[in-house]
Design an enzyme around this catalytic site. Sequence first.
Site, PDB file in Angstrom:
ATOM      1  CB  CYS A   8      51.312  26.615  43.742  1.00  9.70           C
ATOM      2  SG  CYS A   8      52.562  25.918  44.818  1.00  9.70           S
ATOM      3  NE  ARG A  14      52.624  30.703  43.709  1.00 11.12           N
ATOM      4  CZ  ARG A  14      52.572  30.756  42.388  1.00 11.12           C
ATOM      5  NH1 ARG A  14      51.811  31.671  41.803  1.00 11.12           N
ATOM      6  NH2 ARG A  14      53.269  29.918  41.655  1.00 11.12           N
TER       7      ARG A  14
END
Length: 196
Positions: A8, A14
């Site tokens: 990410c 994330r």
Amino acid sequence: MTRILFVCTGNTCRSPMAESLLRHMASQRGIAVEIRSAGVAAMDGMPMSRHAQTVLHERNMTNESFASRSLEKGTVDWADIILTLTSSHKQHVIHQFEGAADKVFTLKEYVEENNTSNQNEQIHQELHSLMAELQLKLSMGEQPSELEIARVYQLQARMPSLDIQDPYGGNLDQYRLTADEIRTALERVLDKLDQK
């Protein structure tokens, strides 16, 4: 054993959630995988975001020793599969790391059914071709027709998003939604790995 790398932006939200979730889920299903994560713009050694940690704790998971890592060639070479959280992350990996294109996918793209993937590719190709025609028209001083413009909007609306929503800066509920979105895709990743 399959080696999976999640990518990410900052490697604090994330991708560390995806790393932790998949490690936990694979262990529960008895699927042997090695998992790492990194960020295309990460600063090495940063902790996971507070909300990401909370979401993992709520699911009885922890990754206390986590520290962010910037994406580098050694990690890219290590991975058998690179799963990015957005299309722009995928493009970054492809452009920055020669030879990675065959093993990099967005997380959602990787778990799509081939039929859906073929449909999306057809839509993408038609849209790309139409945009090229319209650029040519504009360069020759011609204006696109209303029908051509309508077709562009129609094709764009049919293109599904292959991105996982970025919760950075959001509230805990946004992080929970992102974790749920990731978890749903990871179930399908494990289904694919289980078939190998």
